[in-house]
Design an enzyme around this catalytic site. Sequence first.
Site, PDB file in Angstrom:
ATOM      1  N   PHE A 182      45.678  51.543  40.089  1.00  0.00           N
ATOM      2  CA  PHE A 182      46.425  50.311  39.847  1.00  0.00           C
ATOM      3  C   PHE A 182      45.475  49.165  39.523  1.00  0.00           C
ATOM      4  CE2 PHE A 182      48.581  52.836  43.079  1.00  0.00           C
ATOM      5  CZ  PHE A 182      49.917  52.816  42.712  1.00  0.00           C
ATOM      6  N   ASP A 183      45.819  48.379  38.508  1.00  0.00           N
ATOM      7  CA  ASP A 183      45.255  47.049  38.379  1.00  0.00           C
ATOM      8  C   ASP A 183      45.830  46.210  39.525  1.00  0.00           C
ATOM      9  OD1 ASP A 183      44.003  44.770  37.305  1.00  0.00           O
ATOM     10  OD2 ASP A 183      45.745  44.300  36.069  1.00  0.00           O
ATOM     11  N   PHE A 184      45.254  45.043  39.754  1.00  0.00           N
ATOM     12  CA  PHE A 184      45.730  44.232  40.882  1.00  0.00           C
ATOM     13  C   PHE A 184      46.657  43.111  40.422  1.00  0.00           C
ATOM     14  CE2 PHE A 184      45.266  40.927  44.181  1.00  0.00           C
ATOM     15  CZ  PHE A 184      45.744  41.649  45.260  1.00  0.00           C
TER      16      PHE A 184
END
Length: 308
Positions: free
Chosen positions: A163-165
């Site tokens: 996941f990107d944040f």
Amino acid sequence: MPYFIENKLVIAVASSALFDLTESDKVFRDKGEAAYRAYQEANLNVPFEKGVAFPFVKRLLSLNDAFPEELPVEVVLLSKNSPETGERAFRSIKHYGLDMCRACFTTGEQNFQYLPAFNAALFLSANIDDVKAALQAGYAAGRVLPTTYVADDDTDKQLRLAFDFDGVLASDESEKVYKTSGDINAFYNHEVAHAGEALQLGPVGVLLQKISAFQQLEKQRAATDKSYKRILKTSIVTARSAPAHERVVASLKAWGVEVDDAFFLGGIEKARILNILKPHIFFDDQMTHFEGIENVPAVHIPFGIANM
């Protein structure tokens, strides 16, 4: 007796995310609906090829084998086909041995409004308009990006999620500071000033919370059963770097989430990590972050200021 789907981790997938519908879509576009119906009827027993979300869905469903008493995972087919033209998708599901029995067919009409009825934590589709409409209505949704190859190694039982944040797990509050100022130093100053404050959950934050809860169950199982091999592995791959990393840590703690890996890249291409990590699905809100990735199922979250 009612079936309590509230107790499940539910993912809704369009047939365009689960399978490769390139050929079918071409028939529809070039020849129209009547030809499309005839084509699906003629190929009813020809399974669709695996799509971008297939490795993710298959491995997620394997949690039901690991926890047979709870059967914690549901995957629902959410299709804009009619029941008749959608039958090929169900037969393909059976062909591949996917434990999916629930579906929604809406014969060309929008269907995202039914996501809460199924308690869906995420909706995956290849249709950008459907995904945007779902996000605008407040539901978690992502667009699977086309690929020429779907890696699905049957000997690899692990499910790796990356996941990107900002704009994915978290809201785009911090992203707005950078985008509106155009100054990276303004972003870092803002994040240092708010280092101990958790960000609000973003579109996919609830999904990670639910996945993290299952990871805790897996850890407990592994502690008592030394033969048990954990299925889930979670990673954050973000352009943030120190000192902005502190807000990520504070947010995860406030959300009650633990991840296995966190990569704070500070502008290094994410592909350099992802091509080694080889997640079965990777979520990001910015298309530029998908450049250079190889055989990594990618999901774009067209959310927030980065997509305006």
